[in-house]
Design an enzyme around this catalytic site. Sequence first.
Site, PDB file in Angstrom:
ATOM      1  CD  GLU A  53      -2.655   1.344   2.528  1.00 12.04           C
ATOM      2  OE1 GLU A  53      -2.255   0.793   3.567  1.00 12.04           O
ATOM      3  OE2 GLU A  53      -3.689   2.029   2.471  1.00 12.04           O
ATOM      4  NE  ARG A 278       5.467  -7.963  10.255  1.00  6.08           N
ATOM      5  CZ  ARG A 278       4.887  -6.810   9.889  1.00  6.08           C
ATOM      6  NH1 ARG A 278       3.592  -6.765   9.675  1.00  6.08           N
ATOM      7  NH2 ARG A 278       5.597  -5.723   9.746  1.00  6.08           N
ATOM      8  CE  LYS A 288       4.157   0.158   4.513  1.00  7.09           C
ATOM      9  NZ  LYS A 288       3.047   0.096   3.539  1.00  7.09           N
TER      10      LYS A 288
END
Length: 584
Positions: A53, A278, A288
Site C-alpha cells: 500500500e 514476517r 510502518k
Amino acid sequence: MDNADTKRDMDDRTQLNDEELDALATDFIRTAIVEDIRSGRFGGRVHTRFPPEPNGYLHIGHAKALAIDAGIAQDFGGKFNLRFDDTNPVKEEEEYVDGIVNDVRWLGWDFGDEVLFASDYFEQMYAWAEQLIGDGYAYVDDLSPDEIREYRGTLTEPGKDSPYRDRSVEENLDLFRHMRAGEFPEGARVLRAKIDMASPNLNLRDPVMYRILHQSHHRQGDAWHIYPMYDWAHGLEDSIEGITHSLCDLGYRDHRPLYDWFLDRLGIYHPQQLEFARLNMTYTVLSKRKLLQLVQGGHVQGWDDPRMPTIAGMRRRGFPAEAINDFCDRIGVSTSNSIVDVALLEHCIRDHLNESTARVMAVLDPIKVVIDNYPEGQVEWMEAENHPQHPEMGTRMVPFSREVYIDREDFIEDPPRKYYRLAPGREVRLKSAYLVTYKDIVKDVDGSIVEVHCTYDPESRGGEAPDGRKVRGTLQWVSVAHALDADIRLYDRLFLAEDPEETGEEGGFLDNLNPDSLEIISTCKVEPSLEKAKPGDRYQFMRIGYFCTDPDTTKTADEAPVRLVFNRTIALRDTWAKIQTQRP
RNA sequence: UGGGGCGUGGCCAAGUGGUAAGGCAACGGACUUUGAAUCCGUGUAUCGCACGUUCGAAUCGUGCCGCCCCAGCCA
C-alpha cells in the site's frame, strides 16, 4: 478456467525438468509450488506479486517479502508483478509510490517495467459486486460503524444478523448504485458479504466489501465515492492478473477463507494464497507506524536516515542491495514467529563489502608523526594495492612525506599487554610505505601528546626490511601536507534494547532509543585519492570500517568536492577491542 | 472459556518414523604489509512438557504448558 487463463497456460508454462524442480523445493512455499507445477495446476505457470500500500516507505521486512515473491518468480522462470494496493485514498500518497518503485528497482527485481494499480480494477470490481448482490451474496447495510461492531459479537460470543440483511436484490442493487453515485454521506451505509454472523472466524461475520468515502484518489481523482476493502479487493486483483501464488504474511492466514469465498462465489480464476512469517530483527522496529513515529517525532532525520531499517536508509548507509538480498535468502522462510539477530545482516554486509570495496587510508582522530630523518620537503608516491585479495582491482599512488597523521588510538605511551601498535621503543610499519621506529614525543602544557617523533629505515621502502625482520604492527596513515579534510558520520544501533518494545508501554519503544546512535567527527583526514569520491561510492577505510560517500558531499563546478562527507556503513570486526573489554 | 498459527543448541533453520544438516554468534589456533579477510578446530541440542503407539518417534496419537495473530467502514 476462463479463456484468459487458457491463453496464459500456453504462453507461460515454466520450462523446468524434474531435477531442477527438486532443487527448487527449498522451503514449504517453493515445495508447494513445485507440487502445483507437477500436478499441472495453474497450467504449470508461476506468477507472483508484491502488493504494497503506498502509505509509507519499504523496510527490510519488505525486502524479505520481495525476495520471496520476486525471487520465486525469478527462480521458476515465472512472472512477477509490482502492484500498488491503493484502495484507501485517505492514507495513500504519490510520493510513496515513487519511493517504493525506486526501492524495488534498486533491490534489483524485475517487474516487467509496468507498475500496476489495484485502483485500475475498480470498475471490474464494481461489476463483480453487483453480480454478488444479484446472486444474493451481498447486501447494503444501514447500521452505523458502532452498531456493526456490536452486532459482530466477540471472540467468544457469536454475532447477530443485521436487520438489513434480508433486503431484496432489487433494493440492494438500487441502494448500491446510489452509494456509488455519491448520494449518501460517509459512514451511512456499507456493502457487506452475506456469510455467517456466527462464524468462529470473525473475518467471516459478514465482512464489509465497500465503504463510502468522499475522498479524491491519487489516481482516480473524484471518480469514486465508494472504495473496496482489502478482503474483497485483493483476491480479485490477483485473479485479474492471473497470479498463481498469492504470498503474504501470517497475519492474513485467517483471511484466506474469505479470499477463497469471494473467488468461489464469483466463479472466477482462483489463485492460491500462502502465508509466511514476517521478519523481526533485534535492535530495531519494523512497523510502518513506528517508523513513521521516528520520522515525525524528529528522532531520525527522515525515511532515508542511515539508521533507519528502511530500504532508503540502508541504501544511504551504504548497504549493498545484493547483501540485503543475500540476508533475505539466508534467514529462510517459515511459519514460526522469530526474531533474527541483526548480526546476521551485519555479516552479510561485511561479506559483500569486503569483496567489492577498494581499500583507502583515513585517520579519524589524527595525531602527527614527524619522521626526523626523512628529508624535509621530499614527497614519495607509494604504490598501494586497492584490495589485498584482488590484484585485478589495481593499485593507486599515495603521497608520503616527513609528517604524517596516524590515529590517536595507534600510539600509547604506556601500552597494555598484547598491544602491538606504536609505543616507546617500538618499530611499526606504515602501510605500503616504511618501517618507522619511535624516538620521542612532544606534549603540550596539559600533558597531552602533540607529536610523536620517529625515524624511518630508508631500506624498508614499500614496508619490508631487507634483513627480513618482522614487525607486528601495521598502521594506516595520511600525509599531513596532502590530507583532505572530511566529515564522518558514525552510526550505531538506533535502539539499545534487543527488543525495543520490551517496555510493555504503548509507544514505549522510544524510551529505548540509543542517544549515541549518531556521532559526527569533523577532524578526519583522508588520503588525496578520495577527492574524486562521488555520492554512493563505497570504500574500506583500512583498519576502521566500510564507508560510503553521503549525498551531502557537494561538488563544485570543476568536480572537486566542497566538503567530503562519509557515512560509516559498518565497522570492521575488531578483535583487539574485544580483548580490551575482556581484560581492562 | 472462540478461531488460527507457532514451539529443534544464544539467534535463524533443515528434517515429515530409522537413530539431530547448515548459517550467524561465541570460543580456541594457524596465517597475515588491515588485530580485517582467509583457513583449521570447538557444542553430551532432555528436538516445549507428559503419557501413549512402534523393534524404533523431533517426526504418529492424546493431554498439558508457553508465545504470537484476529472483534477497522486499515492493508
